[in-house]
Design a protein around this motif. Sequence first.
Motif, PDB file in Angstrom:
ATOM      1  N   LYS A  10     -46.526  33.404  44.578  1.00  0.00           N
ATOM      2  CA  LYS A  10     -47.899  33.715  44.999  1.00  0.00           C
ATOM      3  C   LYS A  10     -48.276  35.144  44.612  1.00  0.00           C
ATOM      4  CE  LYS A  10     -48.290  30.502  48.909  1.00  0.00           C
ATOM      5  NZ  LYS A  10     -48.441  30.374  50.383  1.00  0.00           N
ATOM      6  N   PHE A  11     -47.325  36.048  44.746  1.00  0.00           N
ATOM      7  CA  PHE A  11     -47.570  37.437  44.360  1.00  0.00           C
ATOM      8  C   PHE A  11     -47.856  37.527  42.861  1.00  0.00           C
ATOM      9  CE2 PHE A  11     -45.563  41.943  44.156  1.00  0.00           C
ATOM     10  CZ  PHE A  11     -46.820  42.521  44.135  1.00  0.00           C
ATOM     11  N   VAL A  12     -47.091  36.792  42.072  1.00  0.00           N
ATOM     12  CA  VAL A  12     -47.332  36.745  40.627  1.00  0.00           C
ATOM     13  C   VAL A  12     -48.756  36.273  40.345  1.00  0.00           C
ATOM     14  CG1 VAL A  12     -46.722  35.547  38.488  1.00  0.00           C
ATOM     15  CG2 VAL A  12     -44.919  36.449  39.962  1.00  0.00           C
ATOM     16  N   SER A  13     -49.187  35.241  41.041  1.00  0.00           N
ATOM     17  CA  SER A  13     -50.540  34.715  40.827  1.00  0.00           C
ATOM     18  C   SER A  13     -51.597  35.756  41.166  1.00  0.00           C
ATOM     19  CB  SER A  13     -50.752  33.455  41.676  1.00  0.00           C
ATOM     20  OG  SER A  13     -49.886  32.417  41.270  1.00  0.00           O
ATOM     21  N   GLN A  14     -51.369  36.516  42.240  1.00  0.00           N
ATOM     22  CA  GLN A  14     -52.322  37.561  42.609  1.00  0.00           C
ATOM     23  C   GLN A  14     -52.414  38.635  41.528  1.00  0.00           C
ATOM     24  OE1 GLN A  14     -50.508  37.969  46.767  1.00  0.00           O
ATOM     25  NE2 GLN A  14     -52.629  38.575  47.161  1.00  0.00           N
ATOM     26  N   LEU A  15     -51.275  39.012  40.976  1.00  0.00           N
ATOM     27  CA  LEU A  15     -51.275  40.027  39.924  1.00  0.00           C
ATOM     28  C   LEU A  15     -51.936  39.498  38.657  1.00  0.00           C
ATOM     29  CD1 LEU A  15     -47.664  41.470  40.395  1.00  0.00           C
ATOM     30  CD2 LEU A  15     -49.818  42.553  41.066  1.00  0.00           C
ATOM     31  N   ILE A  20     -53.080  41.254  35.063  1.00  0.00           N
ATOM     32  CA  ILE A  20     -51.781  41.871  34.810  1.00  0.00           C
ATOM     33  C   ILE A  20     -50.824  40.823  34.246  1.00  0.00           C
ATOM     34  CG2 ILE A  20     -49.795  42.997  35.891  1.00  0.00           C
ATOM     35  CD1 ILE A  20     -51.791  44.073  38.003  1.00  0.00           C
ATOM     36  N   THR A  21     -50.159  41.154  33.159  1.00  0.00           N
ATOM     37  CA  THR A  21     -49.143  40.272  32.594  1.00  0.00           C
ATOM     38  C   THR A  21     -47.853  40.424  33.389  1.00  0.00           C
ATOM     39  OG1 THR A  21     -50.090  40.447  30.372  1.00  0.00           O
ATOM     40  CG2 THR A  21     -47.795  39.722  30.533  1.00  0.00           C
ATOM     41  N   VAL A  22     -47.300  39.319  33.830  1.00  0.00           N
ATOM     42  CA  VAL A  22     -46.079  39.344  34.637  1.00  0.00           C
ATOM     43  C   VAL A  22     -44.972  38.596  33.905  1.00  0.00           C
ATOM     44  CG1 VAL A  22     -45.009  38.746  36.837  1.00  0.00           C
ATOM     45  CG2 VAL A  22     -47.426  39.420  36.772  1.00  0.00           C
ATOM     46  N   ASP A  23     -43.864  39.268  33.665  1.00  0.00           N
ATOM     47  CA  ASP A  23     -42.679  38.647  33.083  1.00  0.00           C
ATOM     48  C   ASP A  23     -41.633  38.479  34.182  1.00  0.00           C
ATOM     49  OD1 ASP A  23     -43.753  38.619  30.502  1.00  0.00           O
ATOM     50  OD2 ASP A  23     -43.077  40.670  30.121  1.00  0.00           O
ATOM     51  N   ARG A  24     -40.866  37.412  34.099  1.00  0.00           N
ATOM     52  CA  ARG A  24     -39.852  37.127  35.122  1.00  0.00           C
ATOM     53  C   ARG A  24     -38.454  37.192  34.510  1.00  0.00           C
ATOM     54  NH1 ARG A  24     -42.567  34.198  39.233  1.00  0.00           N
ATOM     55  NH2 ARG A  24     -40.820  34.771  40.597  1.00  0.00           N
ATOM     56  N   PRO A  25     -37.470  37.625  35.281  1.00  0.00           N
ATOM     57  CA  PRO A  25     -36.097  37.684  34.766  1.00  0.00           C
ATOM     58  C   PRO A  25     -35.484  36.297  34.623  1.00  0.00           C
ATOM     59  CG  PRO A  25     -36.143  38.263  37.089  1.00  0.00           C
ATOM     60  CD  PRO A  25     -37.579  38.128  36.661  1.00  0.00           C
ATOM     61  N   THR A  26     -34.392  36.243  33.902  1.00  0.00           N
ATOM     62  CA  THR A  26     -33.607  35.019  33.766  1.00  0.00           C
ATOM     63  C   THR A  26     -32.366  35.170  34.635  1.00  0.00           C
ATOM     64  OG1 THR A  26     -34.374  34.703  31.491  1.00  0.00           O
ATOM     65  CG2 THR A  26     -32.401  33.496  32.162  1.00  0.00           C
ATOM     66  N   SER A  27     -32.357  34.482  35.752  1.00  0.00           N
ATOM     67  CA  SER A  27     -31.315  34.712  36.745  1.00  0.00           C
ATOM     68  C   SER A  27     -29.959  34.176  36.291  1.00  0.00           C
ATOM     69  CB  SER A  27     -31.704  34.051  38.071  1.00  0.00           C
ATOM     70  OG  SER A  27     -30.701  34.256  39.045  1.00  0.00           O
ATOM     71  N   ILE A  28     -28.935  35.009  36.472  1.00  0.00           N
ATOM     72  CA  ILE A  28     -27.568  34.541  36.304  1.00  0.00           C
ATOM     73  C   ILE A  28     -27.099  33.958  37.639  1.00  0.00           C
ATOM     74  CG2 ILE A  28     -27.097  36.252  34.510  1.00  0.00           C
ATOM     75  CD1 ILE A  28     -25.550  37.881  36.601  1.00  0.00           C
ATOM     76  N   ASP A  29     -25.906  33.419  37.680  1.00  0.00           N
ATOM     77  CA  ASP A  29     -25.365  32.847  38.916  1.00  0.00           C
ATOM     78  C   ASP A  29     -24.732  33.966  39.741  1.00  0.00           C
ATOM     79  OD1 ASP A  29     -24.175  31.460  40.963  1.00  0.00           O
ATOM     80  OD2 ASP A  29     -23.147  30.007  39.677  1.00  0.00           O
ATOM     81  N   HIS A  30     -25.461  34.410  40.768  1.00  0.00           N
ATOM     82  CA  HIS A  30     -24.980  35.538  41.562  1.00  0.00           C
ATOM     83  C   HIS A  30     -23.959  35.137  42.622  1.00  0.00           C
ATOM     84  CE1 HIS A  30     -28.981  36.826  40.021  1.00  0.00           C
ATOM     85  NE2 HIS A  30     -28.270  37.880  39.697  1.00  0.00           N
ATOM     86  N   SER A  31     -23.695  33.849  42.741  1.00  0.00           N
ATOM     87  CA  SER A  31     -22.652  33.421  43.676  1.00  0.00           C
ATOM     88  C   SER A  31     -21.257  33.610  43.084  1.00  0.00           C
ATOM     89  CB  SER A  31     -22.849  31.952  44.056  1.00  0.00           C
ATOM     90  OG  SER A  31     -22.613  31.104  42.941  1.00  0.00           O
ATOM     91  N   LEU A  32     -21.197  33.859  41.787  1.00  0.00           N
ATOM     92  CA  LEU A  32     -19.905  34.060  41.138  1.00  0.00           C
ATOM     93  C   LEU A  32     -19.343  35.436  41.481  1.00  0.00           C
ATOM     94  CD1 LEU A  32     -20.692  32.645  37.580  1.00  0.00           C
ATOM     95  CD2 LEU A  32     -19.404  31.527  39.415  1.00  0.00           C
ATOM     96  N   PRO A  33     -18.033  35.584  41.480  1.00  0.00           N
ATOM     97  CA  PRO A  33     -17.450  36.907  41.712  1.00  0.00           C
ATOM     98  C   PRO A  33     -17.729  37.844  40.548  1.00  0.00           C
ATOM     99  CG  PRO A  33     -15.746  35.323  41.138  1.00  0.00           C
ATOM    100  CD  PRO A  33     -17.008  34.537  41.313  1.00  0.00           C
TER     101      PRO A  33
END
Length: 314
Positions: A10-15, A20-33
């Motif tokens: 929703k915040f992205v939509s507001q921006l 405003i151009t909004v780019d999003r990260p590509t998430s890695i698996d943060h559950s891994l050690p």
Amino acid sequence: IDRANELLDKFVSQLEHRGITVDRPTSIDHSLPATTPDFHTDSQFGCMPPRDVLLTVGSEILEATMSYRCRWFEYLNYRPLLQRYFNEDPKFRHECAPKPRLTDADYHRDYLSDSIGVEKRLHWTAKKFFVTTEEEPLFDAADVLRFGRDLVVQHGFTTNLKGIEWLQRHFPNHRVHTVNFPGDPYPIHIDATFTPLRPGLILNNPQRRLPDGQREMFVKNDWEIVDAAQPAHNSPPPLCYSSTWLSMNVLVLDPKTVCVEKSEVYQAEQMDKLGMEVIEVELRDAYAFGGGLHCCTADVFREGDCEDYFPNLR
């Protein structure tokens, strides 16, 4: 997680509605050690707060060293975007600070023990004795504020003096200023303590005031430092490791427009009185994943020149 993602979307939509151009990260698996030859952690952190990792200065985006072991690999979330920027913009520079080893020598043993009370912690922070040592340069990007040709950097838990020295050497055309806030027993990141709103105006956390000696550079250059409004909440939301002062973790879009968390009515009222248009953004249920509105964004392109906001500095 679903609720937090919903709020971020929703915040992205507001921006985007604001152009405003909004780019999003590509998430890695943060559950891994996270494992290196020097340390092991059972899990990682996340990628909700890019502000902690990426520092944009001019045409450069710098990856911070990071000081938490669980955040050592966090830069990987942003590499696809940085590679795209590199391919699209011949003037773009992608830089990386030296990755720290984060051995036990980087930390004061038992500093975070539960047996240590707040009074002792305040005494330590007043003496600039923090959990991190000076073994090697350490800094998080969220400890850095950009004022044109000046960079103001908080010395605290997540940024040490060697890290600040490294930044000065890396940005020789900028003036780098070290600040600290003795009223904060856990000084992690500057953006819930000291928040510039527009040229000449800064919000300061009234419980963590900038010391007089460090305030001088602002006073001599006609900057007004005002106390932030009190938070609307008496405690942070569940699982949130930040303080209630995420109320002042606002995102300034331009000198007249600011995003404020929807429930922070006192902060919104203060912004209105300061002559700013307030955009209410619901984000409190996402705080636990890394912070507020300023934390969860990292501007990579803004229009304007590199100005000197402190012309009276010697």
